[in-house]
Design an enzyme around this catalytic site. Structure first.
Site, PDB file in Angstrom:
ATOM      1  N   HIS A   1     -43.014  55.139  91.889  1.00  0.00           N
ATOM      2  CA  HIS A   1     -42.609  53.781  92.254  1.00  0.00           C
ATOM      3  C   HIS A   1     -41.474  53.233  91.392  1.00  0.00           C
ATOM      4  O   HIS A   1     -41.454  52.047  91.033  1.00  0.00           O
ATOM      5  CB  HIS A   1     -43.801  52.841  92.197  1.00  0.00           C
ATOM      6  CG  HIS A   1     -44.841  53.102  93.241  1.00  0.00           C
ATOM      7  ND1 HIS A   1     -44.555  53.672  94.462  1.00  0.00           N
ATOM      8  CD2 HIS A   1     -46.191  52.869  93.227  1.00  0.00           C
ATOM      9  CE1 HIS A   1     -45.675  53.780  95.171  1.00  0.00           C
ATOM     10  NE2 HIS A   1     -46.677  53.305  94.439  1.00  0.00           N
TER      11      HIS A   1
ATOM     12  N   GLN B   1     -47.413  55.875 104.044  1.00  0.00           N
ATOM     13  CA  GLN B   1     -48.331  56.279 102.985  1.00  0.00           C
ATOM     14  C   GLN B   1     -49.610  55.468 103.117  1.00  0.00           C
ATOM     15  O   GLN B   1     -49.589  54.231 103.108  1.00  0.00           O
ATOM     16  CB  GLN B   1     -47.712  56.058 101.611  1.00  0.00           C
ATOM     17  CG  GLN B   1     -48.591  56.481 100.439  1.00  0.00           C
ATOM     18  CD  GLN B   1     -48.590  57.985 100.189  1.00  0.00           C
ATOM     19  OE1 GLN B   1     -47.771  58.716 100.760  1.00  0.00           O
ATOM     20  NE2 GLN B   1     -49.481  58.451  99.327  1.00  0.00           N
TER      21      GLN B   1
ATOM     22  N   ASP C   1     -54.683  59.108  99.979  1.00  0.00           N
ATOM     23  CA  ASP C   1     -53.470  58.772  99.232  1.00  0.00           C
ATOM     24  C   ASP C   1     -52.410  59.772  99.661  1.00  0.00           C
ATOM     25  O   ASP C   1     -51.917  60.573  98.862  1.00  0.00           O
ATOM     26  CB  ASP C   1     -53.723  58.832  97.727  1.00  0.00           C
ATOM     27  CG  ASP C   1     -52.592  58.196  96.907  1.00  0.00           C
ATOM     28  OD1 ASP C   1     -51.633  57.689  97.526  1.00  0.00           O
ATOM     29  OD2 ASP C   1     -52.668  58.214  95.669  1.00  0.00           O
TER      30      ASP C   1
ATOM     31  N   GLU D   1     -47.844  51.934 103.807  1.00  0.00           N
ATOM     32  CA  GLU D   1     -46.483  51.727 103.322  1.00  0.00           C
ATOM     33  C   GLU D   1     -45.453  52.520 104.133  1.00  0.00           C
ATOM     34  O   GLU D   1     -45.396  53.747 104.046  1.00  0.00           O
ATOM     35  CB  GLU D   1     -46.388  52.158 101.859  1.00  0.00           C
ATOM     36  CG  GLU D   1     -47.372  51.473 100.939  1.00  0.00           C
ATOM     37  CD  GLU D   1     -47.510  52.180  99.611  1.00  0.00           C
ATOM     38  OE1 GLU D   1     -46.562  52.088  98.804  1.00  0.00           O
ATOM     39  OE2 GLU D   1     -48.541  52.842  99.390  1.00  0.00           O
TER      40      GLU D   1
ATOM     41  N   HIS E   1     -45.714  47.334  98.791  1.00  0.00           N
ATOM     42  CA  HIS E   1     -46.997  47.937  98.442  1.00  0.00           C
ATOM     43  C   HIS E   1     -48.149  46.946  98.658  1.00  0.00           C
ATOM     44  O   HIS E   1     -49.050  46.839  97.819  1.00  0.00           O
ATOM     45  CB  HIS E   1     -46.975  48.409  96.988  1.00  0.00           C
ATOM     46  CG  HIS E   1     -48.011  49.434  96.651  1.00  0.00           C
ATOM     47  ND1 HIS E   1     -49.337  49.115  96.487  1.00  0.00           N
ATOM     48  CD2 HIS E   1     -47.924  50.769  96.443  1.00  0.00           C
ATOM     49  CE1 HIS E   1     -50.023  50.205  96.184  1.00  0.00           C
ATOM     50  NE2 HIS E   1     -49.182  51.223  96.150  1.00  0.00           N
TER      51      HIS E   1
ATOM     52  N   ASN F   1     -43.263  55.823  95.798  1.00  0.00           N
ATOM     53  CA  ASN F   1     -44.070  57.038  95.766  1.00  0.00           C
ATOM     54  C   ASN F   1     -43.606  57.957  94.624  1.00  0.00           C
ATOM     55  O   ASN F   1     -42.943  57.520  93.694  1.00  0.00           O
ATOM     56  CB  ASN F   1     -44.066  57.753  97.115  1.00  0.00           C
ATOM     57  CG  ASN F   1     -45.431  58.312  97.464  1.00  0.00           C
ATOM     58  OD1 ASN F   1     -46.013  59.079  96.699  1.00  0.00           O
ATOM     59  ND2 ASN F   1     -45.952  57.941  98.617  1.00  0.00           N
ATOM     60  N   ARG F   2     -43.901  59.249  94.719  1.00  0.00           N
ATOM     61  CA  ARG F   2     -43.758  60.154  93.573  1.00  0.00           C
ATOM     62  C   ARG F   2     -42.574  61.108  93.713  1.00  0.00           C
ATOM     63  O   ARG F   2     -42.241  61.543  94.814  1.00  0.00           O
ATOM     64  CB  ARG F   2     -45.044  60.958  93.380  1.00  0.00           C
ATOM     65  CG  ARG F   2     -46.241  60.100  93.009  1.00  0.00           C
ATOM     66  CD  ARG F   2     -47.533  60.903  92.958  1.00  0.00           C
ATOM     67  NE  ARG F   2     -48.640  60.077  92.458  1.00  0.00           N
ATOM     68  CZ  ARG F   2     -49.422  59.328  93.235  1.00  0.00           C
ATOM     69  NH1 ARG F   2     -49.214  59.296  94.543  1.00  0.00           N
ATOM     70  NH2 ARG F   2     -50.399  58.613  92.700  1.00  0.00           N
TER      71      ARG F   2
END
Length: 378
Positions: free
Chosen positions: A128, A314, A276, A342, A202, A102-103
């Site tokens: 990621h 996620q 998302d 996820e 993922h 993720n971010r």
């Protein structure tokens, strides 16, 4: 529609050679990298005609074949049929992502007063694991075993400073298949200096089959989460734990994925171009697995139940698939043709103390275990 290629009848599956064990594991070549380095494929099978293929590039879940209520077999995981496509058209299909899934906002975080700048690959943010995350690394196949539970273990050593992350991180990914159609993925990691870790898989799922030409909009999703993390225009969580009640994000009761999606005026749907977002099932990592989500395809009867020890899941509805990417069997993947679910800690946790901790210290072992359980609704 490539029906003849897409479905394999149960009779054909029965014609396959019998495995020496209830669950079997085998190895085969899967092409080479551009420098000529070989890539392996490890196939796990059981007596119920479930078949899982993992490739060593990215420790990637390349295929998951399961029967429907009539015994017809389909591959329910989006992906590619050749290593060339994984190299030339990276889309995170089934890959192991890390060091941080993720971010992370602006690709920055601090540990013990030391600031770190990561590689940024999602506009100004890190996503990621960076430009060359774990999904773009060749993992070593450590062990392949048949038996009551067939499994493969892969490993990767990420050197200190790779993509900007501190510490040498030693990671393993183990994929296991049992006789009850449970696919378990376990990630472990250790470090030689304080760092951050958030590993996950993922996989993008479509229970109608990755080549069916059907979107996941009619598939029914359940998530036992009372809240989710809204995001800003860069898909970074704002820090809020927002109630799902009365919003398109409420999946506490089974709901078709597309029922409130395409015509929604919710600004969070707009910013994400669909779902998302991280769903908050718990607030901390737990020692045991718990339910994160359940996905049902009413047409085929296939059911996927996901459990994990992680607090979040996620949900990503393939928002950036635009019909230009050709998957297995030359099927073009469109927006909504797959859904990622996820298991993870929350996005941008290193910069959000209210989200908990992503820290891993020497002497500790990071662990994310997730089980994808397949069954059939009659």
């Amino acid at each position: 529609m490539r029906t003849a290629l897409y479905f394999t009848t149960l009779a054909a599956a029965l014609a396959l050679p019998a495995a020496a064990h209830a669950t079997d594991a085998s190895r085969a070549p899967f092409g080479t990298l551009k420098d000529g380095t070989p890539v392996e494929a490890i196939t796990l099978t059981n007596s119920h005609h479930m078949r899982v293929r993992v490739i060593s590039y990215g420790a990637t879940l390349q295929a998951v074949e399961v029967p429907d209520r009539k015994g017809r077999i389909a591959d329910v995981a989006l992906g590619y049929s050749s290593i060339g496509d994984y190299l030339d058209h990276p889309n995170y299909f089934g890959v192991s992502v890390g060091r941080f899934a993720n971010r992370i906002r602006l690709g920055r975080f601090s540990i013990d007063g030391n600031s770190y700048q990561l590689a940024t690959n999602n506009t100004v943010n890190a996503l990621h694991g960076g430009v060359q995350g774990f999904d773009k690394r060749l993992w070593k196949v450590v062990e392949v075993a048949s038996g009551p539970t067939a499994h493969v273990t892969l490993s990767y050593v990420s050197p200190d400073g790779e993509e900007g992350y501190p510490g040498t991180l030693t990671v393993t990914a183990t994929y296991s298949l049992d006789e009850t159609n449970n696919l378990t993925v376990e990630y472990k990691a250790t470090t030689d200096k304080p760092t951050i870790v958030n590993l996950t898989n993922h996989a993008l799922w479509n229970l109608a089959g990755e080549g069916s030409g059907k979107s996941v909009d009619s598939q029914v999703l359940t998530i036992p989460a009372d809240s989710y993390n809204p995001v800003d225009a860069g898909w970074i969580p704002t820090g809020e734990f927002r109630s799902v009640a009365g919003t398109p994000f409420d999946f506490r009761k089974p709901m078709a994925i597309g029922a409130r999606l395409r015509d929604s005026r919710d600004p969070q749907i707009a910013v994400g171009r669909g779902y998302d977002h991280n769903y908050v099932v718990a607030r901390t990592v737990s020692p045991n697995q718990h339910l994160l989500s359940r996905l049902v395809d009413p047409a085929s009867g296939r059911v996927l139940t996901i459990t994990s020890n992680q607090p979040g899941v996620q949900v990503y509805t393939g928002n950036f698939l635009d019909g230009t990417v050709s998957g297995k069997g030359h099927t073009l993947y469109r927006q909504g043709d797959g859904i990622a679910l996820e298991p993870q800690i929350f996005p941008d946790t290193p910069n959000r103390p209210e989200f908990g901790s992503a820290r891993l210290d020497p002497g500790q072992t990071y662990r994310n275990v997730m089980t994808f359980s397949f069954s059939v609704a009659r």
